[in-house]
Design a protein around this motif. Structure first.
Motif, mmCIF file in Angstrom:
data_model
loop_
_atom_site.group_PDB
_atom_site.id
_atom_site.type_symbol
_atom_site.label_atom_id
_atom_site.label_comp_id
_atom_site.label_asym_id
_atom_site.label_seq_id
_atom_site.Cartn_x
_atom_site.Cartn_y
_atom_site.Cartn_z
ATOM 1 N N PRO A 1 54.984 35.758 46.960
ATOM 2 C CA PRO A 1 54.968 34.296 47.011
ATOM 3 C C PRO A 1 55.794 33.699 45.869
ATOM 4 O O PRO A 1 56.099 34.367 44.886
ATOM 5 C CB PRO A 1 53.494 33.940 46.840
ATOM 6 C CG PRO A 1 52.738 35.180 47.133
ATOM 7 C CD PRO A 1 53.639 36.310 46.765
ATOM 8 N N GLY B 1 48.731 29.203 47.530
ATOM 9 C CA GLY B 1 49.639 28.750 48.582
ATOM 10 C C GLY B 1 49.172 29.196 49.959
ATOM 11 O O GLY B 1 48.045 29.672 50.119
ATOM 12 N N ARG B 2 50.048 29.048 50.943
ATOM 13 C CA ARG B 2 49.763 29.457 52.327
ATOM 14 C C ARG B 2 50.590 30.687 52.672
ATOM 15 O O ARG B 2 51.767 30.772 52.331
ATOM 16 C CB ARG B 2 50.124 28.340 53.306
ATOM 17 C CG ARG B 2 49.194 27.175 53.208
ATOM 18 C CD ARG B 2 48.608 26.839 54.586
ATOM 19 N NE ARG B 2 47.549 25.861 54.413
ATOM 20 C CZ ARG B 2 46.260 26.152 54.471
ATOM 21 N NH1 ARG B 2 45.855 27.344 54.737
ATOM 22 N NH2 ARG B 2 45.362 25.211 54.286
#
Length: 195
Positions: free
Chosen positions: A66, A97-98
């Motif tokens: 990420p 985050g995603r």
């Protein structure tokens, strides 16, 4: 009867080690291993740009780490086993985050972290720092998965490039002294094409 055995030289077999058939659009890598163009493309999709025979990297491996930052600063204190030089302290910061399609659970959140690691501030330590920075830029230092320490899913985790997260305590505590650490981490990085 003189103890020597005569072997006729056999012509080199001209087949792809992946499909075991005669070559279709033969492609040779820098390591000299040869494959069908299509077989090599399929292998690259599943393994990345790594020779299926000898594992030599022939391209740039891009990981699924990420977004985040890698910063470092130096301190005058020596690490155990590295007297006479200071310490480089690396700080990695990966925010929450995603997950993307490259991660185990696309669309779900992942939980980031901040981690520090240290290297001796000597010639080899600075070399490893620059290699780690290249690995970070190629998204190879971290991944998203299950934490080995807590068992929790959807965590940012280390991705097979070992770091010293403690200044002392030896290898059992992920610290120094560990005289072989720098050469080991350079080998781990080399396996990912960072050299």
């Amino acid at each position: 009867e003189d103890g020597y055995v005569t072997h006729e030289l056999q012509p080199k077999e001209d087949y792809c080690p992946i499909c075991r058939d005669t070559f279709t659009k033969k492609t040779q890598l820098m390591c000299k291993h040869e494959f069908c163009e299509g077989c090599l493309q399929q292998a690259e999709k599943s393994m990345g740009p790594v020779c299926p025979v000898c594992r030599e990297v022939f391209g740039k491996i891009e990981g699924n780490q990420p977004e985040g930052t890698m910063t470092w600063e130096t301190f005058p204190q020596s690490l155990p086993g590295f007297p006479g030089c200071g310490t480089i302290e690396i700080t990695y910061c990966i925010p929450d985050g995603r997950q993307t399609e490259k991660h185990p659970n696309p669309g779900q959140p992942y939980y980031g972290f901040m981690r520090t690691a240290c290297l001796p501030d000597n010639k080899e330590g600075v070399e490893v720092l620059h290699l780690l920075k290249r690995a970070f830029d190629q998204k190879l230092i971290f991944t998203v998965g299950t934490s080995r320490t807590t068992g929790a899913d959807n965590q940012v985790t280390w991705n097979d490039i070992h770091h010293k997260t403690s200044r002392s305590g030896g290898p059992a505590c992920f610290g120094y002294p560990d005289p072989d650490y720098l050469s080991r981490v350079k080998e781990e990085l080399k396996e990912k094409g960072i050299k």
